[in-house]
Design a protein around this motif. Sequence first.
Motif, mmCIF file in Angstrom:
data_model
loop_
_atom_site.group_PDB
_atom_site.id
_atom_site.type_symbol
_atom_site.label_atom_id
_atom_site.label_comp_id
_atom_site.label_asym_id
_atom_site.label_seq_id
_atom_site.Cartn_x
_atom_site.Cartn_y
_atom_site.Cartn_z
ATOM 1 N N ASP A 89 0.596 -1.252 -0.099
ATOM 2 C CA ASP A 89 0.104 -0.121 0.161
ATOM 3 C C ASP A 89 0.792 1.344 0.045
ATOM 4 O O ASP A 89 0.559 2.188 -0.728
ATOM 5 N N PHE A 90 1.827 1.233 0.754
ATOM 6 C CA PHE A 90 2.828 2.273 0.649
ATOM 7 C C PHE A 90 3.568 2.611 -0.736
ATOM 8 O O PHE A 90 3.404 3.880 -1.231
ATOM 9 N N TYR A 91 3.695 1.798 -1.438
ATOM 10 C CA TYR A 91 4.085 1.888 -2.712
ATOM 11 C C TYR A 91 2.962 2.413 -3.563
ATOM 12 O O TYR A 91 3.183 3.328 -4.519
ATOM 13 N N PHE A 92 1.712 2.010 -3.455
ATOM 14 C CA PHE A 92 0.575 2.309 -4.348
ATOM 15 C C PHE A 92 0.518 3.905 -4.143
ATOM 16 O O PHE A 92 0.167 4.656 -4.901
ATOM 17 N N LYS A 93 0.637 4.269 -2.766
ATOM 18 C CA LYS A 93 0.327 5.788 -2.238
ATOM 19 C C LYS A 93 1.519 6.528 -3.115
ATOM 20 O O LYS A 93 1.279 7.633 -3.409
ATOM 21 N N HIS A 94 2.766 5.953 -3.315
ATOM 22 C CA HIS A 94 3.612 6.785 -4.087
ATOM 23 C C HIS A 94 3.957 6.402 -5.628
ATOM 24 O O HIS A 94 4.805 6.763 -6.159
ATOM 25 N N GLY A 95 2.790 5.949 -6.050
ATOM 26 C CA GLY A 95 2.587 5.845 -7.369
ATOM 27 C C GLY A 95 3.284 4.686 -8.103
ATOM 28 O O GLY A 95 3.815 4.841 -9.225
ATOM 29 N N ALA A 96 3.572 3.628 -7.293
ATOM 30 C CA ALA A 96 4.398 2.566 -7.887
ATOM 31 C C ALA A 96 3.533 1.284 -7.308
ATOM 32 O O ALA A 96 2.782 1.412 -6.587
ATOM 33 N N ARG A 97 3.677 0.053 -8.282
ATOM 34 C CA ARG A 97 2.850 -1.069 -8.068
ATOM 35 C C ARG A 97 3.885 -2.124 -7.662
ATOM 36 O O ARG A 97 4.762 -2.388 -8.467
ATOM 37 N N VAL A 98 3.906 -2.518 -6.286
ATOM 38 C CA VAL A 98 4.734 -3.560 -5.843
ATOM 39 C C VAL A 98 3.886 -4.713 -5.101
ATOM 40 O O VAL A 98 3.088 -4.175 -4.395
ATOM 41 N N CYS A 99 3.782 -5.842 -5.521
ATOM 42 C CA CYS A 99 2.981 -6.913 -5.012
ATOM 43 C C CYS A 99 3.539 -7.407 -3.667
ATOM 44 O O CYS A 99 4.832 -7.333 -3.480
ATOM 45 N N GLU A 100 2.555 -8.094 -3.027
ATOM 46 C CA GLU A 100 3.215 -8.496 -1.657
ATOM 47 C C GLU A 100 4.185 -9.682 -1.783
ATOM 48 O O GLU A 100 4.902 -9.885 -0.815
ATOM 49 N N ASP A 101 3.966 -10.389 -2.853
ATOM 50 C CA ASP A 101 5.010 -11.417 -3.149
ATOM 51 C C ASP A 101 6.369 -11.078 -3.544
ATOM 52 O O ASP A 101 7.518 -11.923 -3.773
ATOM 53 N N GLU A 102 6.536 -9.804 -3.923
ATOM 54 C CA GLU A 102 7.788 -9.074 -4.179
ATOM 55 C C GLU A 102 8.483 -8.680 -2.809
ATOM 56 O O GLU A 102 9.529 -7.873 -3.182
ATOM 57 N N ILE A 103 7.831 -8.415 -1.757
ATOM 58 C CA ILE A 103 8.404 -8.111 -0.259
ATOM 59 C C ILE A 103 8.685 -8.943 0.523
ATOM 60 O O ILE A 103 8.196 -9.849 0.633
#
Length: 340
Positions: A89-103
């Motif tokens: 969600d942090f990335y989404f808020k900053h305009g980027a898409r990062v999925c949970e399985d990438e974290i």
Amino acid sequence: MSIRIDPSPYMTSLTENYLFSEVRARINGFLSRNGGEIINLGVGDVAYPLPLLIAEEMERAAAELADNARFRGYPPEGGYDFLKKAASDFYFKHGARVCEDEIFIGVGTKSDASAFTEIFGKADVIVPDPVYPVYADSAAMRGDRVLFLKGEKENGFLPMPDGQERKPWIIWICSPNNPAGSAYDGAQLSSWVNFALDTGSLILFDSAYSAFAEPPIPKTIYGIDGAKECAVEFFSFSKFAGFTNLRCSWVVVPNALKCRGARVNALWRRRQAAKFNGVCYPVQMAAAAALAEEGERECEKIVSVYKENAREISGFLKEAGVWHTGGKHSPYVWAECPRG
Ligand code: PLP
């Protein structure tokens, strides 16, 4: 009596002390010779305590572990879903898409960053200079060849890829930079991403100071086109939320990132499963509280005090005519010593 096993030749090639240990030893030496007091502007630790609501969240979570019905054993080595969701969600808020399985949740960027290159074979490594010493030390411990890219007045302490040999590199980028306080804008980061894509290089992007970046300085490399095919990002709770003692971080390893056909995400997952047992539940709950609306607001208040301090120091230097970088988008100021 000496054991009859050779030390790693790479370990013996290192300078005797880690930079910050050396700084601490010199300060202590000075104080024991001269007494008095020193205001240490040198090492990047935080000065303010944790926001209370974060400490309270940790207490609540610790109490759960003492309760028969809510006790938890080993955490998942990649992190609890609730914190990976908050990171996504942090990335989404900053305009980027990062999925949970990438974290992948970790115990601090120092550990994550120094371990990450273990999953690759020997490499040539680009390290900006000056920078956080962990990248060069961990490259040296693997026997990697390090090319230092000089930060200087002429490039505003933001070295660029122009003129670099066009071959695959591991490229460390720390923006906003420790210690120079300089920060790449989107166009400059795009140049690095394009260089990496053209040369088959990997960018390791340390965003430990992203909380200090204001527009137009990107808080994440994933706002840049193509970054998910060539970059891994390290995020730390240390400076953003005062976690230098608690220890919490994450690494983003994009699913699209491949090295010679192997998925880098799968390599890192395998490495973590073998060598890491996760971050404790109370700390992950505290980290999630820091990312939630109220927690983030409290953290931002503290960050803004550090930024104001740096801005003030920068103002004094400007008045005194001393050339410097930082003081903006960063807690750091890097000033020219007028007499060398
Ligand atoms: N990366 C940079 C650029 C830093 O300056 C620091 C600490 O000063 C770290 C990482 C360490 O982060 P952590 O506390 O998460 O290990």
